[in-house]
Enzyme design. Sequence first.
Site, PDB file in Angstrom:
ATOM      1  N   SER A   1      42.360  31.107  40.163  1.00  0.00           N
ATOM      2  CA  SER A   1      42.169  32.227  39.273  1.00  0.00           C
ATOM      3  C   SER A   1      40.813  31.974  38.284  1.00  0.00           C
ATOM      4  O   SER A   1      40.282  32.795  37.742  1.00  0.00           O
ATOM      5  CB  SER A   1      43.191  32.491  38.072  1.00  0.00           C
ATOM      6  OG  SER A   1      44.359  33.001  38.878  1.00  0.00           O
TER       7      SER A   1
ATOM      8  N   LYS B   1      37.921  34.260  39.266  1.00  0.00           N
ATOM      9  CA  LYS B   1      38.031  35.818  38.737  1.00  0.00           C
ATOM     10  C   LYS B   1      36.979  36.261  37.883  1.00  0.00           C
ATOM     11  O   LYS B   1      36.464  37.270  37.701  1.00  0.00           O
ATOM     12  CB  LYS B   1      39.456  36.000  38.225  1.00  0.00           C
ATOM     13  CG  LYS B   1      40.470  36.069  39.094  1.00  0.00           C
ATOM     14  CD  LYS B   1      42.074  36.091  38.563  1.00  0.00           C
ATOM     15  CE  LYS B   1      43.073  35.706  39.633  1.00  0.00           C
ATOM     16  NZ  LYS B   1      44.401  35.863  38.707  1.00  0.00           N
TER      17      LYS B   1
ATOM     18  N   TYR C   1      39.808  38.150  48.541  1.00  0.00           N
ATOM     19  CA  TYR C   1      40.188  37.868  47.325  1.00  0.00           C
ATOM     20  C   TYR C   1      40.878  36.308  47.496  1.00  0.00           C
ATOM     21  O   TYR C   1      40.633  35.312  46.758  1.00  0.00           O
ATOM     22  CB  TYR C   1      41.718  38.689  46.578  1.00  0.00           C
ATOM     23  CG  TYR C   1      42.272  38.155  45.786  1.00  0.00           C
ATOM     24  CD1 TYR C   1      42.052  37.864  44.375  1.00  0.00           C
ATOM     25  CD2 TYR C   1      43.743  37.548  46.042  1.00  0.00           C
ATOM     26  CE1 TYR C   1      42.617  37.303  43.577  1.00  0.00           C
ATOM     27  CE2 TYR C   1      44.256  37.190  44.917  1.00  0.00           C
ATOM     28  CZ  TYR C   1      44.055  36.853  43.598  1.00  0.00           C
ATOM     29  OH  TYR C   1      44.816  36.677  42.882  1.00  0.00           O
TER      30      TYR C   1
ATOM     31  N   TYR D   1      46.071  33.114  30.930  1.00  0.00           N
ATOM     32  CA  TYR D   1      47.478  33.876  31.070  1.00  0.00           C
ATOM     33  C   TYR D   1      48.331  34.457  30.047  1.00  0.00           C
ATOM     34  O   TYR D   1      47.462  34.744  28.977  1.00  0.00           O
ATOM     35  CB  TYR D   1      48.273  32.933  32.103  1.00  0.00           C
ATOM     36  CG  TYR D   1      47.895  32.455  33.470  1.00  0.00           C
ATOM     37  CD1 TYR D   1      47.105  33.391  34.279  1.00  0.00           C
ATOM     38  CD2 TYR D   1      47.734  31.138  33.786  1.00  0.00           C
ATOM     39  CE1 TYR D   1      46.480  32.927  35.397  1.00  0.00           C
ATOM     40  CE2 TYR D   1      47.171  30.798  34.791  1.00  0.00           C
ATOM     41  CZ  TYR D   1      46.641  31.531  35.772  1.00  0.00           C
ATOM     42  OH  TYR D   1      46.051  31.089  36.998  1.00  0.00           O
TER      43      TYR D   1
ATOM     44  N   VAL E   1      45.911  27.942  38.812  1.00  0.00           N
ATOM     45  CA  VAL E   1      47.263  27.260  39.114  1.00  0.00           C
ATOM     46  C   VAL E   1      46.952  25.931  40.111  1.00  0.00           C
ATOM     47  O   VAL E   1      47.787  25.362  40.175  1.00  0.00           O
ATOM     48  CB  VAL E   1      48.233  28.091  39.936  1.00  0.00           C
ATOM     49  CG1 VAL E   1      48.577  29.311  38.880  1.00  0.00           C
ATOM     50  CG2 VAL E   1      48.021  28.817  41.130  1.00  0.00           C
TER      51      VAL E   1
END
Length: 313
Positions: free
Chosen positions: A69, A72, A197, A249, A267
Amino acid sequence: MSIEHMEQMETLLPEWLETSRLRTGQGEVASYIPELAKAARDTLGVFVADSQGKTIAAGDYGIPFTMQSISKVFTLILALMDHGEEAVFYNVGKEPTGDDFNSMIKLELVEPGIPFNPLINAGAITVSSLIAGDSPEDKSQRILQFFRKLAGNDGLDYNMDVYHSELETGDLNRSLAYFLKQNGVLKDPVEDVLSVYFKHCSIEVNCADLSRMALVLAFDGVDPCNGEKLIPRRYVQIAKTFMVTCGMYNASGEFAIDVGIPAKSGVSGGILALVPGQYGIGVVGPSLNSKGNSTAGVHLLERLSKEFSWSLF
């Protein structure tokens, strides 16, 4: 930061890291992506870089891991560079969710069904669809080249084992993508978007790479190592704001209170963090807490922030 503080960090960081390493026993390595489950739970490393080329590192900082992540943040920036704010935020919102990063709840409850922000999975899938390119391969190649430029490392590449592991087990992300497709948020075929992605999540880095990418953000889009402007300042401002409000998160508020610097976790156990105008920081610690953040990595960043008064607040 003064030279005295730099010297203090260099002297004490190995000891602080080993203290934080004890926290690895309180978490678990991510297992829903099978390849990530192979990571050693007691791994912990950190790399800090400043604008003068000074670096401080401790622990397992050379171990490779995938961005997950963390990627992103930079695909958001690339989409903004490709299309501008209005187009990007027509398709994705700007608010924290308070839900898990892979939750579908808000998509169903809120009109017009766009993701709340670019750092949850639904938002990042949407952003992946906005990267310019004639094919998924073109888009992925542009992303990889952009990441290589930011990291100052032409050797960055995909971990194809992790990519295929995500491709084979990513049914929840497919569900999110098909919901977005049904709502008209995604225009391209779902599998094409997911290929982009999953690939950018699978780009492999180490702590030094993350710290260099973070350093560019810390200096408003300019690489302080060579003076090259890589990102418009406005888009860095947007990215850093999302990092503070959504980057850890649904523990982002707690992290803002306890640590108080822009950060983004993944993660795989990675954390990219920055002290504006001072440092880029890369951390890896695959043992995760219930929110998906590195148990030991968060503890170490909290120690550093409090010792050196890094909090923006």
